[in-house]
Design an enzyme around this catalytic site. Structure first.
Site, PDB file in Angstrom:
ATOM      1  CB  THR A  27      35.687  27.071  48.419  1.00 53.99           C
ATOM      2  OG1 THR A  27      36.073  28.450  48.329  1.00 53.99           O
ATOM      3  CG2 THR A  27      36.648  26.329  49.329  1.00 53.99           C
ATOM      4  CB  VAL A  82      40.864  36.533  44.868  1.00 53.00           C
ATOM      5  CG1 VAL A  82      39.462  37.128  44.862  1.00 53.00           C
ATOM      6  CG2 VAL A  82      41.616  36.957  46.129  1.00 53.00           C
ATOM      7  CE  LYS A  83      36.395  28.854  41.830  1.00 50.99           C
ATOM      8  NZ  LYS A  83      35.637  27.762  42.420  1.00 50.99           N
ATOM      9  CB  ILE A  84      37.596  37.056  39.643  1.00 48.60           C
ATOM     10  CG1 ILE A  84      38.605  37.495  40.720  1.00 48.60           C
ATOM     11  CG2 ILE A  84      36.903  38.221  38.969  1.00 48.60           C
ATOM     12  CD1 ILE A  84      38.167  38.625  41.587  1.00 48.60           C
TER      13      ILE A  84
END
Ligand code: E4P
Length: 217
Positions: A27, A82-84
């Site tokens: 997402t 976790v998208k960083i």
């Protein structure tokens, strides 16, 4: 090759999951903004539908904020990744999160050098955006093939997640150059399956069968 769905739409995820070939979901804030409900609730519901990595993005742009958001998201479900964003503060967070055992997906990658830095920091996934490079007259897929060579040269375990894929040929090309994962909008997921000659062929087979079915015992 793993297939992720690039959406926050639960119905699309349920539909793809029912086919039995969905490996995960990605997402981003834009995709989240298109759906109803609170962010964490959406992420949790997605995790309950798909048994695989679910990427949820932080919106902080400095280290402390990213770390707090990342820990919060990771605590939601064991499958959360976790998208960083691919910025200096992001790399620091990726390094720290990797030492805490929190999985990361480094997003908004547009060059092999960025992918090299993400791998050095210990990213679980790197997300090069193929379509957005094509949009400005670059060759997005070249970034994927360069990253494949670099990662293989040095044995980096970071998985190459081909993102911003806009059509079936992007997926085929990503597979040919060795991307580990393709994340796809639902439309592209469906387009990979459909072929007009399959439909015409099946229609004709069934029509011909009608004429002989009485002769089948
Ligand atoms: C990847 O994780 C991104 O969410 C996505 O693939 C971006 O695609 P777009 O360029 O079509 O917005």
């Amino acid at each position: 090759m793993k297939f992720f769905l690039d959406t926050a739409n639960l119905k699309e995820i349920e539909q793809a999951e029912s086919m039995g070939i969905l490996d995960g979901v990605t997402t981003n804030p834009t995709l989240i903004s298109r759906e109803e409900g609170t962010f964490k609730d959406m992420v949790l519901k997605i995790c309950q539908v798909v048994d695989g990595p679910v990427s949820a993005e932080v919106i902080s742009t400095e280290f402390d904020g990213m770390m707090a958001e990342a820990r919060d998201l990771a605590a939601l479900h064991e499958n959360v990744v976790v998208k960083i964003p691919m910025i200096i503060e992001g790399l620091k967070a990726v390094k720290a999160l990797s030492s805490e055992g929190i999985k990361t997906n480094v997003t908004l990658c547009f060059s092999p050098s960025q992918a090299l830095m993400a791998a050095k920091a210990g990213a679980t996934y790197i997300s090069p955006f193929v379509g957005r490079v094509d949009d400005i007259s670059g060759v997005g897929m070249d970034i994927i093939s360069d990253i494949r060579i670099i990662y293989d040269n040095y044995g980096f375990e970071t998985e190459i997640l081909a993102a911003s894929l806009r059509h079936p040929l992007h997926v085929v090309e990503a597979a040919l150059v060795g991307a580990d994962v393709a994340t796809l909008p639902f439309k592209v997921f469906a387009q990979l399956i459909n072929h007009p000659l399959t439909e015409i062929g099946l229609k004709n087979f069934l029509a011909d069968w009608e004429s002989v079915k009485d002769r089948v015992s």
